[in-house]
Structures are given as C-alpha cells and as structure tokens.
Scaffold this motif. Structure first.
Motif, short mmCIF file in Angstrom:
data_model
loop_
_atom_site.label_atom_id
_atom_site.label_comp_id
_atom_site.label_asym_id
_atom_site.label_seq_id
_atom_site.Cartn_x
_atom_site.Cartn_y
_atom_site.Cartn_z
N VAL A 179 12.02 -6.81 2.58
CA VAL A 179 13.12 -6.25 1.81
C VAL A 179 12.97 -6.61 0.33
N ALA A 180 12.65 -7.85 0.07
CA ALA A 180 12.46 -8.30 -1.32
C ALA A 180 11.31 -7.54 -1.97
N ILE A 181 10.19 -7.40 -1.23
CA ILE A 181 9.04 -6.68 -1.78
C ILE A 181 9.39 -5.22 -1.98
N GLU A 182 10.10 -4.63 -1.03
CA GLU A 182 10.50 -3.22 -1.14
C GLU A 182 11.27 -2.96 -2.42
N ILE A 183 12.26 -3.80 -2.70
CA ILE A 183 13.09 -3.60 -3.88
C ILE A 183 12.29 -3.80 -5.16
N LEU A 184 11.52 -4.86 -5.22
CA LEU A 184 10.79 -5.18 -6.44
C LEU A 184 9.62 -4.22 -6.68
N ALA A 185 9.08 -3.63 -5.61
CA ALA A 185 7.89 -2.80 -5.77
C ALA A 185 8.17 -1.32 -5.92
N THR A 186 9.31 -0.85 -5.43
CA THR A 186 9.55 0.60 -5.42
C THR A 186 10.52 1.06 -6.50
N ARG A 187 11.05 0.15 -7.29
CA ARG A 187 11.94 0.55 -8.38
C ARG A 187 11.13 0.77 -9.66
N THR A 188 11.58 1.70 -10.48
CA THR A 188 10.91 1.94 -11.75
C THR A 188 11.14 0.74 -12.67
N PRO A 189 10.31 0.56 -13.70
CA PRO A 189 10.50 -0.58 -14.61
C PRO A 189 11.91 -0.68 -15.18
N SER A 201 0.82 -1.22 0.00
CA SER A 201 0.00 0.00 0.00
C SER A 201 0.84 1.26 0.00
N HIS A 202 2.15 1.10 0.17
CA HIS A 202 3.03 2.27 0.21
C HIS A 202 3.92 2.40 -1.03
N LEU A 203 3.76 1.52 -2.00
CA LEU A 203 4.68 1.56 -3.13
C LEU A 203 4.25 2.56 -4.19
N GLY A 204 5.19 2.94 -5.04
CA GLY A 204 4.84 3.59 -6.28
C GLY A 204 4.95 5.09 -6.36
N LEU A 205 5.20 5.78 -5.23
CA LEU A 205 5.26 7.23 -5.29
C LEU A 205 6.69 7.77 -5.33
N ALA A 206 7.65 6.89 -5.33
CA ALA A 206 9.04 7.32 -5.17
C ALA A 206 9.56 8.12 -6.36
N SER A 207 8.91 8.05 -7.50
CA SER A 207 9.41 8.76 -8.67
C SER A 207 9.00 10.21 -8.71
N GLN A 211 14.41 -3.87 -14.40
CA GLN A 211 14.98 -4.72 -15.45
C GLN A 211 16.50 -4.77 -15.36
N GLU A 212 17.11 -3.64 -15.06
CA GLU A 212 18.57 -3.62 -14.92
C GLU A 212 19.01 -4.43 -13.71
N CYS A 213 18.28 -4.30 -12.62
CA CYS A 213 18.57 -5.08 -11.42
C CYS A 213 18.51 -6.58 -11.71
N LEU A 214 17.48 -7.01 -12.41
CA LEU A 214 17.32 -8.43 -12.70
C LEU A 214 18.41 -8.94 -13.65
N ALA A 215 18.85 -8.09 -14.57
CA ALA A 215 19.93 -8.47 -15.48
C ALA A 215 21.24 -8.65 -14.72
N VAL A 216 21.51 -7.73 -13.79
CA VAL A 216 22.71 -7.84 -12.97
C VAL A 216 22.63 -9.05 -12.06
#
Length: 313
Positions: A135-145, A18-24, A149-154
């Motif tokens: 922590v896992a949800i935080e990273i996957l939910a608050t990063r831009t697309p 409920s807190h994700l998505g506003l970071a941009s 994608q770059e995180c998953l590639a690394v």
C-alpha cells in the motif's frame, strides 16, 4: 510496519514497482476514469439534497450515494464548502454521524481532498503490519510528482511529522531504501527523447543484478528513471493490470477486503478505472462490476457499483 529486508526482498518490490507509472495516460477524449465532471451541476441543489437526506425521516442513503458518486472530486469539495456556508455545519461530520460501516468509510473518502485521502492511507500503511507494505509503495509510486508533494505536505500538517521520519522509524533494510527514494520524488521528467543506449545499459544492469545485494542497482533505476524510459527498458508493464490483480485478490477473500476496494476504486475512478475494468475482464473472464455485485454486500454495494459504473460485455 516494521518490515525487514528478509520479508521484503527484491522479488516482491520489483513485482510491485514493475507496474508503476502508467496511470497518467488518458484517452483521446480526455479521461479513462469512470467518474467525470457532472455537466448539469448545481452546487446549491446538491447541498440541499444532502441536507434533506440526513435531516428527514430516516437517512436517505441512496440520495447520498447518488450525489457523491456522480460528482467529480472538485465538485464534491464545492458541495462541502457550500453546505458549510448554508448550514454552518461540516458536511463530512454530518454524514459521518448519519452513516456507519463501509458506507461511512466510502463517503468520508469521497469527501476528502485527494492529498488528505492519500496521506491517511499512507500513514495507516506505515503504522500497520507487513501486509501493508504494498500500500505504501502503491501510493508513493503511482502518484504524479505534484500529487506526491501535496500528499507529503498534508501528511506533515495532519500528523505533525514528516513522512520521511515515519518511514525511517517504521521500516528498515531494502524497503526503507525504496520508500525513501520514492518520497524524494526525484524521477526524471520525460523530455520527449528516448535515450536507447541508456535503456540498453539499464536492461543489462538489471540482468546482472541478481542476489541479495542488488538493491543498489534497481532501487535508483526504478525510482529515478521516467516512465517512458522504463517502458523502453521493458521494466514497466501495466499499471491497470496491477490494480485489476489487487481488486481481484480483495474480492477473493472470505470477506472482501473493503479497505483495498475502497482505496483503489476511489483513487482511480477519475483517472484510469476504465482501463482497470478492461484488464480485469480480459484476465479473469468476468467483469469487475459483476464481481462486485456477487461479493459485496450491504449498503456499500451501491456506492462501489456506482464508482465502477457499468458492466463490461
């Protein structure tokens, strides 16, 4: 992680999501971060200063902190490359050999590319205990697309395995469904038009979705709708407040949770740490800066305070 649906029910995941998505969101003048591009930047001078800091008589920790906490991540990457060219030495490894403890962890995180830092944190969370679920949800939910994608590639490059495979092997139940949905990065893009009818339908669907088998309703909604839509549906609340709560919790422990403090301050210092500071002061009646001063000890205090930047009166 081995988290099960029993421990990871809808209430906890809904609270996190409920807190994700506003970071941009950014301020009119460009950024809500505390750390910005250093205007009088000289990559050669910075590289030389860091070399002196680790080769002189004793390690000059204050010089290291001063340089790395006053340069943007892009500038830090330039410093690292220049250091390598000038000295034939890896800056990260050189500093790692010169430092220890939490200050070493901070410096290592500051010198890593964002995607590598996120990938390592995600890997640690997936391989850790149930306490690392958020922590896992935080990273996957608050990063831009693009960041995701770059995180998953690394992640795949560094650990020779897809994040999807680790999620599948290390989690189960509702948590697995949620993380896999987030990894797909299938969130709608915002077209500039709010579909109020769809927003109302989603609100009604969430109100009806009660009980142990509601994930079929809320997991797709939380992970596919764009942030603006979720705001209109009163699903998203306040990302800075979420991080303020996490920082406060980390500071309230008998021994501060340095992993949480380091991850949040470094990952948010160039995006929305000013907003997080404001929410922290508003909710807890004390500034984040003062709280760090009181709770954090040792060499790492100056680095974390530098990232926080200033007192909020």
């Amino acid at each position: 992680m081995s988290a099960s649906a029993g421990k990871m029910g809808p209430s906890l995941t809904q609270e996190i999501l409920s807190h994700l998505g506003l970071a941009s969101k950014t301020a009119a003048w460009g950024t809500l971060g505390t750390l910005r591009t250093f205007l009088n930047f000289s990559v050669d001078k910075d590289a030389q200063r860091l070399l002196r800091a680790i080769t002189g008589q004793g390690v000059d920790r204050s010089a290291i902190v001063d340089v790395l906490t006053n340069r943007s991540r892009e500038q830090r990457q330039l410093i690292s490359r220049t250091f390598q060219e000038r000295t034939q030495q890896d800056l990260l490894k050189s500093l790692q050999a010169a430092l220890s403890g939490n200050l070493e962890r901070i410096v290592m995180a500051l010198l890593q590319p964002t995607a590598q830092f996120d990938a390592q944190e995600l890997r640690t969370a997936l391989k850790a205990s149930d306490s690392a679920v958020d922590v896992a949800i935080e990273i996957l939910a608050t990063r831009t697309p693009p960041q995701l994608q770059e995180c998953l590639a690394v992640y795949k490059h560094d650990f020779q395995v897809e994040a999807v495979d680790d999620i599948t092997s290390e989690t189960n139940g509702i948590l697995q469904d949620l993380l896999l949905a987030l990894v797909k990065g299938g969130r709608d893009s915002y077209s500039g038009i709010i579909d109020y009818n769809l927003a109302e339908q989603d609100v009604q669907a969430l109100q009806r979705a009660e009980g142990p088998s509601t994930e079929e309703t809320w997991v797709p909604l939380f992970t596919q709708r764009n942030p603006e839509h979720l705001i209109r549906a009163s699903v998203i609340k306040n990302t800075p407040l979420y991080f303020a709560d996490k920082l406060h919790q980390a500071l309230q422990e008998t021994e501060p949770n340095y992993q949480v403090l380091i991850r949040i301050l470094i990952s948010r210092c160039e995006t929305d740490l000013l907003s997080i500071r404001a929410e922290f002061k508003k909710k807890f009646g004390k500034s984040l800066y003062s709280s760090l001063q009181d709770a954090v000890k040792g060499d790492c205090q100056s680095a974390l305070l530098a990232l926080c930047r200033a007192e909020d009166m």
